[in-house]
Design an enzyme around this catalytic site. Structure first.
Site, PDB file in Angstrom:
ATOM      1  N   CYS A  42      -0.190   7.320   3.515  1.00 18.05           N
ATOM      2  CA  CYS A  42       1.233   7.010   3.699  1.00 18.05           C
ATOM      3  C   CYS A  42       1.744   7.595   5.018  1.00 18.05           C
ATOM      4  O   CYS A  42       1.819   8.819   5.173  1.00 18.05           O
ATOM      5  CB  CYS A  42       2.007   7.578   2.506  1.00 18.05           C
ATOM      6  N   CYS A  65       4.779   9.864   4.691  1.00 17.35           N
ATOM      7  CA  CYS A  65       4.365  11.133   4.056  1.00 17.35           C
ATOM      8  C   CYS A  65       3.768  12.072   5.097  1.00 17.35           C
ATOM      9  O   CYS A  65       4.078  13.272   5.117  1.00 17.35           O
ATOM     10  CB  CYS A  65       3.320  10.886   2.967  1.00 17.35           C
TER      11      CYS A  65
END
Length: 148
Positions: A70, A73
């Site tokens: 991600c 993230c």
């Protein structure tokens, strides 16, 4: 939660330590392994040690549910790490890899990442989905704790 003493899980050995809230800022150490109870960085939690920090510890827990693939993230990771240095010892910060810990992700109904979940004594106080800066994390956590 007893205001006279709190239970805190050691980030190293997992032992539960009893400590008065007034002593949180005094660099407390674990009674078993003598490691610092606060390290100024998030813990990596697994299904095996999550409940010790989320349910048994009296200290609020701010969890970053994330995954290695991600982009947002990964962009937020250094911001979350920097927020730990600011927010400890008022609360503990932890990271849960949703790919490795699918049961925890399912338990908390994680549908998008990154998602921050603030927990106190096993109860979810608030959550936020999407990447934040260090200052936004600190401000959001403060508002969530104040509103609880």
């Amino acid at each position: 939660m007893n205001a006279a003493s709190w239970l805190l899980a050691c980030p190293g050995c997992g032992a539960m330590n009893r400590l008065s809230p007034e002593r949180l800022g005094e660099s407390p150490r674990c009674g078993r392994c003598h490691q610092a109870l606060f390290q100024g960085r998030p813990l990596a939690l697994t299904t095996g040690d999550f409940d010790r920090h989320a349910l048994r510890s009296d200290l609020p827990l701010l969890v970053d549910f994330w995954a290695s693939w991600c982009g947002p993230c990964l962009a937020m990771a250094p911001q979350f790490e920097a927020a730990a240095a600011v927010l400890e010892p008022r609360l503990r910060l932890a990271k849960v890899d949703t790919e490795a810990e699918t049961a925890l992700a399912a338990r908390y109904g994680i549908r998008s990442i990154p998602t921050l979940v603030l927990i106190r004594s096993g109860r979810e106080l608030d959550r936020h989905s999407g990447a934040l800066s260090r200052d936004q994390i600190v401000a959001w956590a403060g508002r969530a704790l104040a509103g609880a």
